[in-house]
Design an enzyme around this catalytic site. Sequence first.
Site, PDB file in Angstrom:
ATOM      1  CB  SER A   1     137.357  30.537  86.160  1.00  0.00           C
ATOM      2  OG  SER A   1     136.765  31.299  85.144  1.00  0.00           O
TER       3      SER A   1
ATOM      4  CG  HIS B   1     137.171  35.640  87.569  1.00  0.00           C
ATOM      5  ND1 HIS B   1     135.981  34.991  87.779  1.00  0.00           N
ATOM      6  CD2 HIS B   1     137.883  34.840  86.718  1.00  0.00           C
ATOM      7  CE1 HIS B   1     135.952  33.856  87.100  1.00  0.00           C
ATOM      8  NE2 HIS B   1     137.103  33.739  86.450  1.00  0.00           N
TER       9      HIS B   1
ATOM     10  CD  GLU C   1     134.000  36.568  90.502  1.00  0.00           C
ATOM     11  OE1 GLU C   1     134.064  35.910  89.438  1.00  0.00           O
ATOM     12  OE2 GLU C   1     134.380  36.138  91.586  1.00  0.00           O
TER      13      GLU C   1
END
Length: 301
Positions: free
Chosen positions: A144, A268, A238
Amino acid sequence: MTQQQREAIAGMLRASPFDPAGDLREQRPLFDKMIAAVPVPADVVTTPGQLGGVPVVRVDVPGTTTDGVILYFHGGFFAIGSAAASMGLASDLARKARMPVVSVDYRLAPEHPYPAAPHDAMTAYQGLLDSGQDVARLALAGESAGANLALVTLAAIGRAGLPQPASGVLMSPWADLAGTADSIKTKADVDPVITADAVRVRARDYLGGADAGDPALSPVYGSLAGLPPLLIQAGSHEILLDDAIRLAARAAHDDVAVTLDVVPGVPHVFQAVAAILDEGKAALTRAGAFLRQHIAARQTR
């Protein structure tokens, strides 16, 4: 079985009180609690330390070798999380790659907005080199926002004229802080945890007035030429899916050896729940093989 696993995980995430767009005083402990729901295996050994004054945690698991080291950056929108909170995913990657991980506890926004985090990331990389780490046996990885940090660090390494590591693994990268991707809207109904509000609020916290279109913050807008081979993994459920796709296209355009690995029906950073999701375990196996392959390739040059 995997369909049942995917549905169970989506339901668990939707039911969680964690709100990535919420007040950080409440959300930080909720995030840590959510991550801790998947326990770290008992055989994982963690050792706190520093690289150039930046706090890090070294992660060792049985079966790892000294053939390589992964410099790792945790996720959390630059505002949430820690090396300790992401220890489950970091140790799973260490196990699959069969090499230790050094996870960086970079400073968080909004208390420490840009450029604090990339400064800490670059300092940690330089610290590893100064410690005598062979760059040919070094890789960068992140999830991320941590994947963003891994990538902007690779670009900064090139600008500084430092030797590049063997490869980079980017899991669900947040690569466009301006939030212009179509998937923010088209995947909103299937993403069980990340929202457009979260992208907007946490980007504002991190930017601190900087330009979201600056490639040093949003690597989809800059040249990636000269970077080492990249593996980019994302889930089709996501809202940041297009960040991964655009990043892979940018890398390919700039003659970087890149592999885009999109797994259908998962959210995600789905690798974080590999203990209960077959697709997560398989993705980490591919990531581990990728890291070993490119470190081995550097040894034969």
